[in-house]
Scaffold this active site. Sequence first.
Site, PDB file in Angstrom:
ATOM      1  CE  LYS A 204      -3.415  -2.648  -0.346  1.00 51.75           C
ATOM      2  NZ  LYS A 204      -4.320  -3.226   0.614  1.00 51.75           N
TER       3      LYS A 204
HETATM    4  C1  LIG Z   1      -5.254  -4.447   0.917  1.00 49.11           C
HETATM    5  C2  LIG Z   1      -6.700  -4.341   1.090  1.00 49.11           C
HETATM    6  C3  LIG Z   1      -7.361  -4.910   2.189  1.00 49.11           C
HETATM    7  C4  LIG Z   1      -6.683  -5.796   3.175  1.00 49.11           C
HETATM    8  O1  LIG Z   1      -5.633  -5.205   3.846  1.00 49.11           O
HETATM    9  P1  LIG Z   1      -4.532  -6.125   4.546  1.00 49.11           P
HETATM   10  O2  LIG Z   1      -3.726  -5.134   5.314  1.00 49.11           O
HETATM   11  O3  LIG Z   1      -3.743  -6.798   3.470  1.00 49.11           O
HETATM   12  O4  LIG Z   1      -5.232  -7.096   5.417  1.00 49.11           O
HETATM   13  C5  LIG Z   1      -8.719  -4.721   2.319  1.00 49.11           C
HETATM   14  N1  LIG Z   1      -9.400  -4.030   1.398  1.00 49.11           N
HETATM   15  C6  LIG Z   1      -8.819  -3.475   0.328  1.00 49.11           C
HETATM   16  C7  LIG Z   1      -9.642  -2.699  -0.649  1.00 49.11           C
HETATM   17  C8  LIG Z   1      -7.447  -3.635   0.123  1.00 49.11           C
HETATM   18  O5  LIG Z   1      -6.884  -3.125  -0.972  1.00 49.11           O
END
Ligand SMILES: *Cc1c(COP(=O)(O)O)cnc(C)c1O
Length: 416
Positions: A204
């Site tokens: 992210k």
């Molecule tokens: C990455 C993501 C998640 C999950 O996040 P994690 O930290 O990997 O558990 C949930 N929703 C969306 C839209 C994402 O892009």
Amino acid sequence: MAFYVFDFKIYYKQNFYIMPGFELFGDEEKKEINDVLETGIMFRFNHDEVRNNVWKARDLEQEVKNFTGAGYAHAVSSGSTAVACVMAGAGLGYGDEVIVTPFTYLATVEAILFAGALPVFAEIDETLCLSAEGIRSAITPRTKAVMLVHMCGAAADMDAITEVCEEHNLILVEDAGQALGASYKGTHVGLFGKAGAYSFDFFKITTAGEGGVFVTNDENTYKIADSFSDHGHDHVGANRGMEQHPVLGFNYRISELHAAVGLAQMRKVAQVRSQSLKNKKIIKDILSTIEGVSFRRMPDPEGDSGTFLNFFLKDTATAQKVMAQFAEDGVGGNNYWYTNMYHFINQWDHVHELKAAYKLPIHELGAPQDYKNLDLPKSQEVVGKLISLGIRCTWTDEEAKEQGEKMAESIKKVLA
Ligand SMILES: *Cc1c(COP(=O)(O)O)cnc(C)c1O
């Protein structure tokens, strides 16, 4: 000065959907981690006498509040657990129909199912998010909420969506897992409804290694979700073993080590965003000259986080040809979600079949739709023709230009 533990430019030649946080991983992260290692207190609560006033999870939460303007923020172990906390905080669970997009990271749907609620898939449009019309046509007398996902780095069409939710008395909750840094008319994503979630996983705009943060402006929502994320603890007083436990919960806590990395990263979001926007514009300007390429509709372009350049070809077949041409020409960085196993409903056979490790409320209550035979032609069209380029914040102008020109060349070969 940032250093890199690996040469991400080599790594990046593969098709990764990775967002930019990890690119600026360096001394700042090391410093924050060392603060924690020097006290040895890796637990985020209590231990006041021995932690030398080091509170990384709290500082991360403060940083998120400062950046987004949220009234409350709470850091947890992942974006997925942050979405679970959003469900809990909003009181969504057993048998509640929750309208959701077929185009998201799967965690959104898992959080709904594991809360005992029932996902109802609705149409997206060229915003890459649920459309107001899509939501409207999925509403039934049992609809309780809309779980809105701000996909691929930018906000949904908030005026129209807020209006539908208000009109039908639906609870709005947001999964902004991949849209930290994005806003709509000055309000950060995650703050339009009852509660919202951000992810700090490795892919992210900011990373904690693993981590997430939920935000809300409602004190009661915050308190319930806070307790839910830690076995019910109300986090009042200095004696953890004697705290009240207003609701059942589980362990979704973040460690101080992860929070330390997240804190250093959170302080870089504005920088990552502005550098990404600069590079994105260079590439977008190049691709804009190609007839047959169009772009994701952004209801508020000013609020873009800059992490992805999302563009459309004429149709699914053309987009697939372009992806094949990129591979042949060695052009990296582009994602094709339509066939991705985790981001689009066509490949979610475990959702279609409701294959779970244990019995869930949806097995007893029945699914509100036939997940194997969903009729979502607009979503199929949009995701089929979509390609998303992950923007690197560390590109120089020349590198961004080269990336854009290489892409343009491949696209023109296909369209010729
Ligand atoms: C990455 C993501 C998640 C999950 O996040 P994690 O930290 O990997 O558990 C949930 N929703 C969306 C839209 C994402 O892009």
